[in-house]
Motif scaffolding. Structure first.
Motif, PDB file in Angstrom:
ATOM      1  N   ASN A 123     -32.331  15.596 -23.018  1.00 42.47           N
ATOM      2  CA  ASN A 123     -31.772  16.643 -23.863  1.00 42.47           C
ATOM      3  C   ASN A 123     -30.261  16.591 -23.709  1.00 42.47           C
ATOM      4  OD1 ASN A 123     -34.141  18.539 -24.899  1.00 42.47           O
ATOM      5  ND2 ASN A 123     -34.621  17.937 -22.795  1.00 42.47           N
ATOM      6  N   LEU A 124     -29.578  16.333 -24.798  1.00 45.29           N
ATOM      7  CA  LEU A 124     -28.140  16.114 -24.753  1.00 45.29           C
ATOM      8  C   LEU A 124     -27.544  16.542 -26.089  1.00 45.29           C
ATOM      9  CD1 LEU A 124     -26.102  14.918 -22.715  1.00 45.29           C
ATOM     10  CD2 LEU A 124     -26.463  12.693 -23.816  1.00 45.29           C
ATOM     11  N   LYS A 125     -26.739  17.568 -26.086  1.00 48.64           N
ATOM     12  CA  LYS A 125     -26.202  18.134 -27.319  1.00 48.64           C
ATOM     13  C   LYS A 125     -25.482  17.072 -28.149  1.00 48.64           C
ATOM     14  CE  LYS A 125     -23.199  21.797 -29.108  1.00 48.64           C
ATOM     15  NZ  LYS A 125     -22.275  22.906 -28.755  1.00 48.64           N
ATOM     16  N   ALA A 126     -25.861  16.982 -29.423  1.00 55.31           N
ATOM     17  CA  ALA A 126     -25.221  16.103 -30.414  1.00 55.31           C
ATOM     18  C   ALA A 126     -25.326  14.619 -30.062  1.00 55.31           C
ATOM     19  CB  ALA A 126     -23.752  16.496 -30.632  1.00 55.31           C
ATOM     20  N   VAL A 127     -26.349  14.236 -29.295  1.00 48.39           N
ATOM     21  CA  VAL A 127     -26.508  12.820 -28.963  1.00 48.39           C
ATOM     22  C   VAL A 127     -26.787  12.015 -30.225  1.00 48.39           C
ATOM     23  CG1 VAL A 127     -28.992  13.052 -28.464  1.00 48.39           C
ATOM     24  CG2 VAL A 127     -27.658  11.191 -27.416  1.00 48.39           C
ATOM     25  N   HIS A 128     -26.170  10.849 -30.335  1.00 52.69           N
ATOM     26  CA  HIS A 128     -26.340  10.036 -31.539  1.00 52.69           C
ATOM     27  C   HIS A 128     -26.511   8.558 -31.204  1.00 52.69           C
ATOM     28  CE1 HIS A 128     -25.195   8.089 -35.425  1.00 52.69           C
ATOM     29  NE2 HIS A 128     -25.973   9.045 -35.881  1.00 52.69           N
ATOM     30  N   GLY A 129     -25.465   7.910 -30.714  1.00 54.14           N
ATOM     31  CA  GLY A 129     -25.549   6.491 -30.424  1.00 54.14           C
ATOM     32  C   GLY A 129     -26.366   6.209 -29.184  1.00 54.14           C
ATOM     33  N   ILE A 130     -27.046   5.043 -29.197  1.00 50.65           N
ATOM     34  CA  ILE A 130     -27.934   4.684 -28.093  1.00 50.65           C
ATOM     35  C   ILE A 130     -28.002   3.170 -27.989  1.00 50.65           C
ATOM     36  CG2 ILE A 130     -29.922   4.828 -29.652  1.00 50.65           C
ATOM     37  CD1 ILE A 130     -31.622   5.699 -27.269  1.00 50.65           C
ATOM     38  N   THR A 131     -28.021   2.659 -26.758  1.00 52.16           N
ATOM     39  CA  THR A 131     -28.249   1.237 -26.547  1.00 52.16           C
ATOM     40  C   THR A 131     -28.765   1.030 -25.132  1.00 52.16           C
ATOM     41  OG1 THR A 131     -27.300  -0.977 -26.856  1.00 52.16           O
ATOM     42  CG2 THR A 131     -25.949   0.624 -25.668  1.00 52.16           C
ATOM     43  N   ILE A 132     -29.358  -0.123 -24.892  1.00 57.87           N
ATOM     44  CA  ILE A 132     -29.835  -0.506 -23.565  1.00 57.87           C
ATOM     45  C   ILE A 132     -29.063  -1.743 -23.130  1.00 57.87           C
ATOM     46  CG2 ILE A 132     -31.809  -1.315 -22.227  1.00 57.87           C
ATOM     47  CD1 ILE A 132     -33.607   0.271 -24.170  1.00 57.87           C
ATOM     48  N   HIS A 133     -28.498  -1.685 -21.927  1.00 56.08           N
ATOM     49  CA  HIS A 133     -27.704  -2.792 -21.407  1.00 56.08           C
ATOM     50  C   HIS A 133     -28.021  -2.985 -19.935  1.00 56.08           C
ATOM     51  CE1 HIS A 133     -24.386  -5.533 -20.760  1.00 56.08           C
ATOM     52  NE2 HIS A 133     -23.852  -4.735 -19.842  1.00 56.08           N
ATOM     53  N   GLU A 134     -28.457  -4.189 -19.593  1.00 59.05           N
ATOM     54  CA  GLU A 134     -28.800  -4.551 -18.219  1.00 59.05           C
ATOM     55  C   GLU A 134     -29.737  -3.528 -17.572  1.00 59.05           C
ATOM     56  OE1 GLU A 134     -25.139  -5.352 -16.153  1.00 59.05           O
ATOM     57  OE2 GLU A 134     -24.918  -7.324 -17.123  1.00 59.05           O
ATOM     58  N   GLY A 135     -30.762  -3.136 -18.339  1.00 61.05           N
ATOM     59  CA  GLY A 135     -31.803  -2.254 -17.836  1.00 61.05           C
ATOM     60  C   GLY A 135     -31.444  -0.789 -17.759  1.00 61.05           C
ATOM     61  N   LYS A 136     -30.291  -0.411 -18.276  1.00 60.80           N
ATOM     62  CA  LYS A 136     -29.878   0.989 -18.258  1.00 60.80           C
ATOM     63  C   LYS A 136     -29.680   1.502 -19.675  1.00 60.80           C
ATOM     64  CE  LYS A 136     -27.539   0.634 -13.761  1.00 60.80           C
ATOM     65  NZ  LYS A 136     -28.495   1.493 -13.026  1.00 60.80           N
ATOM     66  N   MET A 137     -29.943   2.806 -19.848  1.00 63.10           N
ATOM     67  CA  MET A 137     -29.760   3.456 -21.131  1.00 63.10           C
ATOM     68  C   MET A 137     -28.336   4.018 -21.226  1.00 63.10           C
ATOM     69  SD  MET A 137     -31.192   4.539 -23.976  1.00 63.10           S
ATOM     70  CE  MET A 137     -32.958   4.548 -23.664  1.00 63.10           C
ATOM     71  N   TYR A 138     -27.691   3.775 -22.362  1.00 64.11           N
ATOM     72  CA  TYR A 138     -26.370   4.344 -22.645  1.00 64.11           C
ATOM     73  C   TYR A 138     -26.484   5.216 -23.887  1.00 64.11           C
ATOM     74  CZ  TYR A 138     -24.245   1.086 -19.313  1.00 64.11           C
ATOM     75  OH  TYR A 138     -23.888   0.408 -18.169  1.00 64.11           O
ATOM     76  N   LEU A 139     -25.903   6.401 -23.798  1.00 62.07           N
ATOM     77  CA  LEU A 139     -25.958   7.382 -24.881  1.00 62.07           C
ATOM     78  C   LEU A 139     -24.564   7.914 -25.152  1.00 62.07           C
ATOM     79  CD1 LEU A 139     -29.019   9.331 -23.472  1.00 62.07           C
ATOM     80  CD2 LEU A 139     -29.077   7.832 -25.472  1.00 62.07           C
ATOM     81  N   VAL A 140     -24.285   8.207 -26.421  1.00 61.15           N
ATOM     82  CA  VAL A 140     -22.976   8.760 -26.763  1.00 61.15           C
ATOM     83  C   VAL A 140     -23.147   9.977 -27.659  1.00 61.15           C
ATOM     84  CG1 VAL A 140     -22.669   7.094 -28.665  1.00 61.15           C
ATOM     85  CG2 VAL A 140     -20.681   8.255 -27.708  1.00 61.15           C
ATOM     86  N   THR A 141     -22.421  11.037 -27.322  1.00 61.98           N
ATOM     87  CA  THR A 141     -22.335  12.244 -28.144  1.00 61.98           C
ATOM     88  C   THR A 141     -20.999  12.197 -28.886  1.00 61.98           C
ATOM     89  OG1 THR A 141     -21.272  13.590 -26.419  1.00 61.98           O
ATOM     90  CG2 THR A 141     -23.679  13.459 -26.390  1.00 61.98           C
ATOM     91  N   VAL A 142     -20.517  13.332 -29.333  1.00 62.82           N
ATOM     92  CA  VAL A 142     -19.231  13.334 -30.036  1.00 62.82           C
ATOM     93  C   VAL A 142     -18.102  12.897 -29.101  1.00 62.82           C
ATOM     94  CG1 VAL A 142     -17.564  14.719 -31.332  1.00 62.82           C
ATOM     95  CG2 VAL A 142     -20.011  15.145 -31.603  1.00 62.82           C
ATOM     96  N   LYS A 143     -18.064  13.438 -27.892  1.00 63.46           N
ATOM     97  CA  LYS A 143     -16.933  13.196 -27.003  1.00 63.46           C
ATOM     98  C   LYS A 143     -17.311  12.553 -25.672  1.00 63.46           C
ATOM     99  CE  LYS A 143     -13.414  15.833 -27.178  1.00 63.46           C
ATOM    100  NZ  LYS A 143     -12.366  16.884 -27.132  1.00 63.46           N
ATOM    101  N   GLU A 144     -18.600  12.278 -25.461  1.00 71.62           N
ATOM    102  CA  GLU A 144     -19.044  11.859 -24.132  1.00 71.62           C
ATOM    103  C   GLU A 144     -19.927  10.613 -24.199  1.00 71.62           C
ATOM    104  OE1 GLU A 144     -19.454  16.488 -22.602  1.00 71.62           O
ATOM    105  OE2 GLU A 144     -21.054  15.476 -23.699  1.00 71.62           O
TER     106      GLU A 144
END
Length: 406
Positions: A123-144
């Protein structure tokens, strides 16, 4: 001084619109001098038309058109407003919902092409971008930007914040994220407006950073709102689809497919298309349009105005016919700022010798009732381990799967 002719019905520049008394489209001259020592005169008008939303019924899905041999079906539905996708090597599908602020895990445990498990894993406010890199999840919101371990059952570990000071979102808050062949993090940051001089140099850019978020730089600028981007699998060159300026008429500004080069500038908000001058805003100070054009990298290819490109991926799997390898697929969410709708489809971008040469329809038919209604606005797109395609529709809450039968 440059002259241009534009088809029009309503005026709107840099987010400020005024209504014309005209009732029919017509051609209007615009005079745009190189500097403000002469007056700028332009009447730039555009239309608003949004097709009505109807349900994604079985009958409507059955009439979707794809090339011979390809099939489409629901992979999952009732997902609210799903946006961007990522798939793990194990085939676990993750989808973000900016509106709900969630990341949902979908699993097709019996390999029948349909998800049978559904679980919110973040649960992450305004989460949009997502990718998996070297077995880890990366997520991006507006500013984070956040990173999390992926557990063996597909759930996520504790979210670790890597970045907390991306620019404000404004009109374009939909950040996306991926990692390049160089192992570095790339982030898209759209403009805060339709066309304006941005006070923050990081708006209207693609940023690059180390995997831990450090060492952030502006990789490329003058990009109004590039959401979908990917690297050509043979050349390693980065391509991105940029949203054109609104309120320049039904046929302008066309959507741009750009080869994104380090340090390059792509013209926004002053230059668009193949070198056209945007009447407003004018270049600041004594800078001329010609000077800005001289440093602008022009598009590699253009597509229908206002189609709203969202996702872009190169296809490297062997499941589809061989001629699809190293071409790209892109989602066109669909227009609102033109008379006849554009977009509402998935397209194939053909590459030859590493360069784009044409764009063809791949999935069409979401526009129905003589273009008066639609039941799908494609957004995120990804490839499954078996080589099939998934893409989201953020209107009816569906993820579609495209398969191929030899």
């Amino acid at each position: 001084m440059k002259s241009l002719r534009i088809t029009s019905l309503m005026v709107g520049l840099a987010g400020l619109a005024t209504v014309s008394s005209c009732t029919n489209d017509h051609l209007i001259d615009a005079q745009i001098p190189e500097t403000n020592k002469e007056p700028t005169s332009a009447s730039i008008q555009g239309n608003v038309f949004e097709p009505a939303l109807v349900e994604a019924t079985d009958a409507r899905i059955a009439q979707l058109k794809l090339p011979a041999g390809f099939k489409i079906a629901k992979f999952a539905d009732k997902l609210g407003k799903p946006r961007m996708l990522a798939v793990s090597p194990a085939g676990n599908v993750y989808v973000t919902s900016r509106e709900a602020g969630t990341v949902t895990l979908l699993i097709d445990s019996d390999a029948d092409g349909k998800a049978d498990q559904n679980q919110v894993v973040a649960n992450l406010k305004a989460v949009h971008g997502i990718t998996i890199h070297e077995g880890k999840m990366y997520l991006v919101t507006v500013k984070e930007v956040y990173r999390a371990d992926i557990n063996s059952n597909g759930t996520l570990g504790t979210l670790q914040q890597l970045i907390n000071n991306l620019p404000d979102g404004g009109q374009h808050p939909n950040r996306t994220i991926d990692f390049g062949p160089d192992g570095l993090m790339y982030l898209t940051v759209g403009s805060t407006c339709n066309a304006c001089a941005e006070p923050n140099a990081e708006n209207a850019t693609i940023l690059r950073a180390n995997p831990d978020g450090s060492g952030r730089i502006i990789f490329a600028s003058g990009l109004r709102n590039t959401i979908g981007f990917d690297w050509h699998p043979q050349t390693g060159e980065l391509y991105g689809l940029d949203h054109g300026i609104d309120w320049l008429g039904d046929e302008q500004q066309k959507e741009e497919l750009n080869q994104i080069k380090p340090g390059a500038f792509y013209g926004w908000p002053y230059i668009y298309g193949d070198g056209a001058y945007n009447p407003h805003p004018r270049p600041m100070g004594d800078t001329t349009y010609a000077q800005i054009l001289a440093k602008t990298t022009l598009p590699s290819y253009s597509y229908e105005a206002h189609a709203a490109p969202m996702g872009l991926i190169f296809y490297t799997a062997t499941y589809f016919p061989a001629e699809y390898q190293n071409d790209a697929f892109a989602t066109m969410r669909g227009s609102w700022n033109r008379t006849k709708p554009s977009g509402y489809k998935v397209v194939r971008v053909h590459f030859e010798n590493g360069k784009p040469v044409r764009i063809d329809d791949f999935v069409t038919g979401f526009l129905v009732d003589n273009n008066r209604a639609q039941f799908g606005r494609p957004v995120g797109i990804t490839t499954m381990p078996d080589g099939s395609l998934l893409f989201t529709d953020d209107n009816n809450g569906v993820i579609y799967r495209v398969s191929y039968q030899k």
